[in-house]
Enzyme design. Sequence first.
Site, PDB file in Angstrom:
ATOM      1  CG  PHE A 129      -1.842   1.248   1.178  1.00 23.88           C
ATOM      2  CD1 PHE A 129      -2.973   1.255   0.371  1.00 23.88           C
ATOM      3  CD2 PHE A 129      -1.535   2.389   1.898  1.00 23.88           C
ATOM      4  CE1 PHE A 129      -3.796   2.377   0.302  1.00 23.88           C
ATOM      5  CE2 PHE A 129      -2.355   3.513   1.827  1.00 23.88           C
ATOM      6  CZ  PHE A 129      -3.482   3.507   1.032  1.00 23.88           C
ATOM      7  CG  ASP A 216       5.418   3.574   1.882  1.00 24.76           C
ATOM      8  OD1 ASP A 216       5.499   4.244   2.940  1.00 24.76           O
ATOM      9  OD2 ASP A 216       4.360   3.430   1.247  1.00 24.76           O
ATOM     10  CE  LYS A 246      -0.808   5.850   7.834  1.00 24.16           C
ATOM     11  NZ  LYS A 246      -0.514   5.067   6.659  1.00 24.16           N
TER      12      LYS A 246
END
Length: 399
Positions: A129, A216, A246
């Site tokens: 993702f 990532d 995040k």
Amino acid sequence: MSDHHLMSTYARLPVHFSHGEGAWLWDTQGRRYLDALSGIAVCNLGHAHPEITEALCRQAGKLVHCSNLYEIPLQERLAEALCDRSGMERAFFCNSGAEANEALIKLARAHAHRQGNRNPVIVVMEQSFHGRTLATLTATGNRRVQAGFEPLLAGFVRVPFDDLASLEALARDRQDIAAVLVEPIQGEGGVRVPSPGYLNGLRRLCDAQGWLLLYDEVQTGLGRTGRWFGYQHETEARPDAMALAKALGNGVPIGACLARGAAAEAFQPGSHGSTFGGNPLACSAALAVLHVMERDRLVERADAIGDRLLAGFRARLGDREGIREIRGRGLMIGIELDRDAGALVRMGLERGLLVNVTAGNVLRLLPPLVLDEEQEGLLLDGVCALVEDYLAPPAECAS
Ligand SMILES: *Cc1c(COP(=O)(O)O)cnc(C)c1O
């Protein structure tokens, strides 16, 4: 109130929160919840952390925004602090994980073009993702994220995660590959921890092939896995560039693309940009986050709490019928069931426990790194009871 004026992008749970403190959240009815999700790995320092609040208030009273057309000393300080901890050399700031990955993708393409590769291809993983923009959903290994948004972008090829052999085969077949993009631990894909040596192996293969290695670290970065960065669980796995977001601002939107070596030189003025990226307010939050993480040794704390929780879940749930695997690193923990686990989210909510389910059957826990001893115990007991009751409902609840 109704959500008729919101586009229907989320199937929201019927609760809204008014305030929080550390690992606790309160809803508008005054009910308290233990937060084992942290806004999906965002509020690593917990809610309403006084030093983040103070940094934000102080900076908001001085200067919230100033264009990247000017020097921004807070941004320079943050770049240096992140590079020091990650082994990178330069930073580009943006506002989200998808944007940080977009920057990685553009960086890899720019680097390839400078080397004469006019049609660069980036290798991405199954079950990955990377975000919801067109490039990042193309890179994402989940048809449900892509469906209905075709045409997808060109320039990506997919291989299975945790499988060096298929990458080696690709290396023999193709001359157009510029980079490999991978999550050190797959998050949305189901908290998938690769085999020991996988990232080291990726590094060796990328070096041998002249490919960039891109991580990532949007979910795994900044202490979540018990290391500053997820790749640091291996010894020789430093990437050429990585994406962060995040947890970087503990809830204030900020993302970063960090790079070293030739990759760090691939952008020139005009290559890439962001209006908001790295503004003084967001940078002040991120600098405060790094300061608190260091001073309170939250990375070590995540490692220690995570080890205890993982051992506790394995001891209490490991042999149960219905449990496939319990895995994770630090405070990124997945409990995989042999059946759909979606209902656990609402069951947890009713019990005052905020958990998440991803990949259909994986209960995912991402509690804040500031979890105290009492909360750790409540989390262990609460999750075990939740899973046990779900797998073997008490007689009066069975229907
Ligand atoms: C959440 C996430 C993203 C997307 O981040 P946004 O801020 O929602 O754009 C990308 N990659 C990973 C690994 C993530 O967990």
